[in-house]
Enzyme design. Structure first.
Site, PDB file in Angstrom:
ATOM      1  N   LEU A   2       0.842  -1.199   0.000  1.00 61.28           N
ATOM      2  CA  LEU A   2       0.000   0.000   0.000  1.00 61.28           C
ATOM      3  C   LEU A   2       0.874   1.244   0.000  1.00 61.28           C
ATOM      4  CD1 LEU A   2      -2.629  -1.223   2.591  1.00 61.28           C
ATOM      5  CD2 LEU A   2      -3.041  -0.804   0.149  1.00 61.28           C
TER       6      LEU A   2
ATOM      7  N   HIS B  21       0.276 -12.663   8.444  1.00 64.04           N
ATOM      8  CA  HIS B  21       1.410 -13.175   7.675  1.00 64.04           C
ATOM      9  C   HIS B  21       1.823 -14.557   8.199  1.00 64.04           C
ATOM     10  CE1 HIS B  21       4.894 -12.911   5.086  1.00 64.04           C
ATOM     11  NE2 HIS B  21       5.589 -13.442   6.080  1.00 64.04           N
TER      12      HIS B  21
ATOM     13  N   ASP C  39       2.793  -0.818   7.551  1.00 66.64           N
ATOM     14  CA  ASP C  39       3.435   0.435   7.137  1.00 66.64           C
ATOM     15  C   ASP C  39       3.824   0.299   5.664  1.00 66.64           C
ATOM     16  OD1 ASP C  39       5.711  -1.123   7.108  1.00 66.64           O
ATOM     17  OD2 ASP C  39       6.565  -0.263   8.924  1.00 66.64           O
TER      18      ASP C  39
HETATM   19  C1  GRF Z   1      -2.480 -16.301   4.193  1.00 67.87           C
HETATM   20  O1  GRF Z   1      -1.574 -17.322   4.446  1.00 67.87           O
HETATM   21  C2  GRF Z   1      -1.959 -14.999   4.753  1.00 67.87           C
HETATM   22  O2  GRF Z   1      -1.179 -15.158   5.881  1.00 67.87           O
HETATM   23  C3  GRF Z   1      -1.105 -14.474   3.623  1.00 67.87           C
HETATM   24  O3  GRF Z   1      -1.786 -14.842   2.451  1.00 67.87           O
HETATM   25  C4  GRF Z   1      -2.586 -16.001   2.713  1.00 67.87           C
HETATM   26  C5  GRF Z   1      -3.991 -15.647   2.302  1.00 67.87           C
HETATM   27  O4  GRF Z   1      -4.867 -16.748   2.322  1.00 67.87           O
HETATM   28  N1  GRF Z   1      -0.891 -13.048   3.750  1.00 67.87           N
HETATM   29  P1  GRF Z   1      -6.417 -16.513   2.113  1.00 67.87           P
HETATM   30  O5  GRF Z   1      -6.606 -15.762   0.797  1.00 67.87           O
HETATM   31  O6  GRF Z   1      -6.945 -15.723   3.273  1.00 67.87           O
HETATM   32  O7  GRF Z   1      -7.009 -17.882   2.046  1.00 67.87           O
END
Ligand code: GRF
Length: 178
Positions: free
Chosen positions: A85, A101, A133
């Site tokens: 972003l 994450h 951020d």
């Molecule tokens: C998840 O593992 C999240 O941690 C990462 O991307 C993946 C998204 O999965 N940022 P979903 O689209 O919510 O199934």
């Protein structure tokens, strides 16, 4: 009110919806994201903000932030949103953008955190919920939960299960303190 940004499957969006959290708008950079189907099924307004339709990323982010605000969004959740972003968006929601994450940040930032942890053969990895951020998975950490890497075959599944529990919990806490 919560706005969710998505790019893919949307299982984390589904976890927020299933938890009964007030998701009022879902935006994506990809019109084919399955997450948009999940939102529509739940009766939540959706929109796609593709880079192809804007002069640059800043302009796209500005338009997307305005659309979220028009839907009453005060807290933004990135749930598998695959673009960084820019400042025009970050400035509209100061300290009110949260990301999930699949690693113990600062270890393994980026789009392949689970594969990277497996390749590095660490003993422990996990899930991080953090404020967003302008860096790549660099904002202040709100919550982390560890997981053993082994058994490797089920790591991805176990990480997602933790995400689906942790993200709604932290988002609910943020709503109470807002
Ligand atoms: C998840 O593992 C999240 O941690 C990462 O991307 C993946 C998204 O999965 N940022 P979903 O689209 O919510 O199934």
């Amino acid at each position: 009110m919560i706005g969710v940004l998505v790019s893919g499957n949307g299982s984390n969006l589904q976890a927020l919806l299933d938890a009964g959290l007030p998701v009022r708008a879902v935006a994506s950079n990809r019109k084919d994201a399955y997450a948009l189907m999940r939102a529509r099924r739940a009766g939540v307004p959706t929109a796609t903000f593709s880079l192809d339709c804007h002069t640059d990323r800043e302009e796209r982010d500005l338009v997307m932030a305005t659309w979220l605000e028009e839907h009453g969004v005060e807290l933004v959740v990135l749930a598998g949103y695959m673009h960084l972003l820019t400042k025009p968006f970050l400035d509209r929601f100061p300290d009110r953008i949260v990301n999930v994450h699949p690693s113990l940040l600062p270890e393994f930032p980026g789009a392949h955190a689970i594969e990277d942890a497996l390749a590095a053969d660490v003993a422990t990895t996990g899930v991080t919920i953090h404020l967003v951020d302008d860096g790549l998975d660099t904002g202040p950490i709100l919550r982390q939960e560890e997981l053993p890497l082994e058994p490797r075959e089920t790591l991805e599944e176990r990480i997602h299960a933790v995400e689906h529990r942790l993200l709604p919990t932290v988002v609910r806490e943020m709503m109470v303190t807002s």
